[in-house]
Design a protein around this motif. Structure first.
Motif, PDB file in Angstrom:
ATOM      1  N   LEU A   1      -7.569   4.931 -13.758  1.00 60.32           N
ATOM      2  CA  LEU A   1      -6.686   3.857 -14.217  1.00 60.32           C
ATOM      3  C   LEU A   1      -6.450   2.828 -13.119  1.00 60.32           C
ATOM      4  O   LEU A   1      -6.394   3.173 -11.933  1.00 60.32           O
ATOM      5  CB  LEU A   1      -5.355   4.436 -14.680  1.00 60.32           C
ATOM      6  N   PRO A   2      -6.281   1.550 -13.500  1.00 58.76           N
ATOM      7  CA  PRO A   2      -5.969   0.522 -12.510  1.00 58.76           C
ATOM      8  C   PRO A   2      -4.538   0.665 -12.012  1.00 58.76           C
ATOM      9  O   PRO A   2      -3.719   1.348 -12.645  1.00 58.76           O
ATOM     10  CB  PRO A   2      -6.145  -0.780 -13.296  1.00 58.76           C
ATOM     11  N   PRO A   3      -4.195   0.036 -10.895  1.00 61.84           N
ATOM     12  CA  PRO A   3      -2.839   0.135 -10.365  1.00 61.84           C
ATOM     13  C   PRO A   3      -1.821  -0.531 -11.288  1.00 61.84           C
ATOM     14  O   PRO A   3      -2.155  -1.450 -12.044  1.00 61.84           O
ATOM     15  CB  PRO A   3      -2.918  -0.576  -9.012  1.00 61.84           C
ATOM     16  N   PRO A   4      -0.570  -0.090 -11.214  1.00 61.62           N
ATOM     17  CA  PRO A   4       0.460  -0.627 -12.099  1.00 61.62           C
ATOM     18  C   PRO A   4       1.042  -1.933 -11.573  1.00 61.62           C
ATOM     19  O   PRO A   4       0.759  -2.359 -10.453  1.00 61.62           O
ATOM     20  CB  PRO A   4       1.523   0.471 -12.072  1.00 61.62           C
ATOM     21  N   GLU A   5       1.861  -2.557 -12.400  1.00 64.09           N
ATOM     22  CA  GLU A   5       2.650  -3.708 -11.967  1.00 64.09           C
ATOM     23  C   GLU A   5       3.585  -3.293 -10.830  1.00 64.09           C
ATOM     24  O   GLU A   5       4.088  -2.160 -10.805  1.00 64.09           O
ATOM     25  CB  GLU A   5       3.491  -4.242 -13.136  1.00 64.09           C
ATOM     26  N   LEU A   6       3.832  -4.203  -9.913  1.00 64.08           N
ATOM     27  CA  LEU A   6       4.793  -3.945  -8.847  1.00 64.08           C
ATOM     28  C   LEU A   6       6.205  -4.183  -9.361  1.00 64.08           C
ATOM     29  O   LEU A   6       6.448  -5.170 -10.068  1.00 64.08           O
ATOM     30  CB  LEU A   6       4.528  -4.860  -7.652  1.00 64.08           C
ATOM     31  N   PRO A   7       7.153  -3.330  -9.014  1.00 60.56           N
ATOM     32  CA  PRO A   7       8.548  -3.582  -9.398  1.00 60.56           C
ATOM     33  C   PRO A   7       9.085  -4.840  -8.719  1.00 60.56           C
ATOM     34  O   PRO A   7       8.605  -5.241  -7.653  1.00 60.56           O
ATOM     35  CB  PRO A   7       9.290  -2.336  -8.897  1.00 60.56           C
TER      36      PRO A   7
ATOM     37  N   ALA B   1       6.548   7.156  -6.335  1.00 57.45           N
ATOM     38  CA  ALA B   1       7.297   6.188  -7.140  1.00 57.45           C
ATOM     39  C   ALA B   1       6.384   5.348  -8.026  1.00 57.45           C
ATOM     40  O   ALA B   1       6.771   4.934  -9.118  1.00 57.45           O
ATOM     41  CB  ALA B   1       8.122   5.276  -6.233  1.00 57.45           C
ATOM     42  N   SER B   2       5.157   5.087  -7.579  1.00 58.94           N
ATOM     43  CA  SER B   2       4.255   4.239  -8.365  1.00 58.94           C
ATOM     44  C   SER B   2       3.635   4.994  -9.531  1.00 58.94           C
ATOM     45  O   SER B   2       3.239   4.389 -10.530  1.00 58.94           O
ATOM     46  CB  SER B   2       3.145   3.681  -7.482  1.00 58.94           C
ATOM     47  N   GLY B   3       3.512   6.309  -9.398  1.00 57.15           N
ATOM     48  CA  GLY B   3       2.872   7.115 -10.433  1.00 57.15           C
ATOM     49  C   GLY B   3       1.383   6.862 -10.570  1.00 57.15           C
ATOM     50  O   GLY B   3       0.768   7.222 -11.580  1.00 57.15           O
TER      51      GLY B   3
ATOM     52  N   ARG C   1       0.832  -1.207   0.000  1.00 58.59           N
ATOM     53  CA  ARG C   1       0.000   0.000   0.000  1.00 58.59           C
ATOM     54  C   ARG C   1       0.869   1.261   0.000  1.00 58.59           C
ATOM     55  O   ARG C   1       0.574   2.232  -0.697  1.00 58.59           O
ATOM     56  CB  ARG C   1      -0.925   0.012   1.224  1.00 58.59           C
ATOM     57  N   ASP C   2       1.917   1.223   0.809  1.00 64.25           N
ATOM     58  CA  ASP C   2       2.786   2.404   0.907  1.00 64.25           C
ATOM     59  C   ASP C   2       3.431   2.718  -0.442  1.00 64.25           C
ATOM     60  O   ASP C   2       3.526   3.888  -0.836  1.00 64.25           O
ATOM     61  CB  ASP C   2       3.871   2.186   1.968  1.00 64.25           C
ATOM     62  N   TRP C   3       3.852   1.669  -1.155  1.00 65.32           N
ATOM     63  CA  TRP C   3       4.471   1.919  -2.465  1.00 65.32           C
ATOM     64  C   TRP C   3       3.440   2.447  -3.455  1.00 65.32           C
ATOM     65  O   TRP C   3       3.697   3.396  -4.197  1.00 65.32           O
ATOM     66  CB  TRP C   3       5.119   0.648  -3.014  1.00 65.32           C
TER      67      TRP C   3
END
Length: 299
Positions: A269-275, A260-262, A253-255
């Protein structure tokens, strides 16, 4: 918007009927009428099921739940019949599958809190209450409560958010006798688990349980006392007045909420892929929780 970024197709297994695809678990019914519950490696946050999985997460949740079920049976029976995958199941189901009694589920999330944080803190800051229960003045994020409290919530569908409700509302929905039984059992299980975790240097800040009935008997269901359903904090780092270090998915959640997540969680928009580094560090959190609680190495 919320829900699945990409909803997976159910696995077809001879003799099993697909019942439900949840945020983390897939449910099937076998020929005996029992439920087959498969914990995937999916990760949910902010009411989204993320597009990136966390390796081994489903197995860790399943094995930790089994460990806890064994330590709670004198307080409340559980729904697990077997941890062996059904014949014909994919090899990947090993270690992440539970065959369970089919229950008449109570449509309430049974939450116990021993510390103030999360949605409880938000309500307290506005009203000095949590789910209608009055709390003392002067509490801050991470404060230990005078005694554990039962703070139930509605059970939400995928893509929707659980909402805290009062005990009186639960009694109205399920009846006074069942509500009292839910509260008593929730607090008893929380207190047992809190003491076990404390002996291992971990604070169990809060947790949620699900219950159902079988032949008139209250039964503990679903997962129990995992990093997905509980807030675990390292006791030696506990410091009220700030967010606590944790073993749960707060790390993800914090990321997601960081620059950094943009990602704009209030956007379309849906959430991005996790690094990859976030995936690896999140997996390490789950493994550490398992190892510290059980005293066993994860392999």
């Amino acid at each position: 918007m919320s829900g699945f970024v990409e909803k997976p197709e159910p696995v077809e297994v001879p003799g099993l009927v697909h019942v439900h695809t949840g945020k983390v678990r897939d449910l099937y019914r076998d020929g005996n009428g029992d439920l087959v519950m498969v914990a995937t490696d999916r990760m949910s946050a902010y009411d989204w099921v993320l597009p990136t999985e966390i390796p081994d997460k489903g197995r860790i949740l399943t094995q930790l739940s089994l460990w806890w079920f064994d330590r709670l049976t004198d307080l409340v029976p559980h729904h697990v019949l077997s941890a062996e995958p059904p014949a014909g199941a994919p090899a990947d189901w090993a270690g992440r599958t539970l065959v369970c009694r089919s229950l008449d589920m109570v449509q309430v999330e049974c939450v116990a809190r021993g510390y103030l944080t999360g949605s409880g803190l938000t309500e307290y800051e506005q009203t000095r209450t949590v789910c209608g229960l009055a709390l003392p003045e002067g509490l801050v994020d991470g404060s230990e409560l005078p005694s554990p409290i039962f703070t139930p919530a509605t059970k939400a569908a995928v893509g929707e958010h659980d909402e805290n409700v009062s005990y009186e509302e639960v009694a109205r929905q399920v009846g006074a006798e069942t509500a009292a039984q839910l509260r008593q059992t929730t607090l008893a299980v929380y207190s047992r688990a809190r003491d076990i975790a404390r002996d291992r240097g971990i604070i169990l800040a809060d947790t949620k349980f699900e219950f159902g009935f079988a032949d008139g008997e209250l039964v503990l269901a679903d997962e129990v006392l995992t990093p997905d359903s509980s807030r675990f904090w390292p006791a030696d780092e506990w410091q009220p007045g700030r967010p606590q270090a944790s073993f749960d998915k707060q790390f993800v959640r914090d990321w997601l909420s960081s620059p950094a997540s943009g990602w704009d969680r209030n956007g379309e928009l849906p959430p991005p892929e996790l690094p990859q580094d976030i995936v690896e560090r999140t997996r390490a959190k789950y493994v550490e929780a398992y190892e510290r609680l059980t005293g066993m190495s994860w392999s």
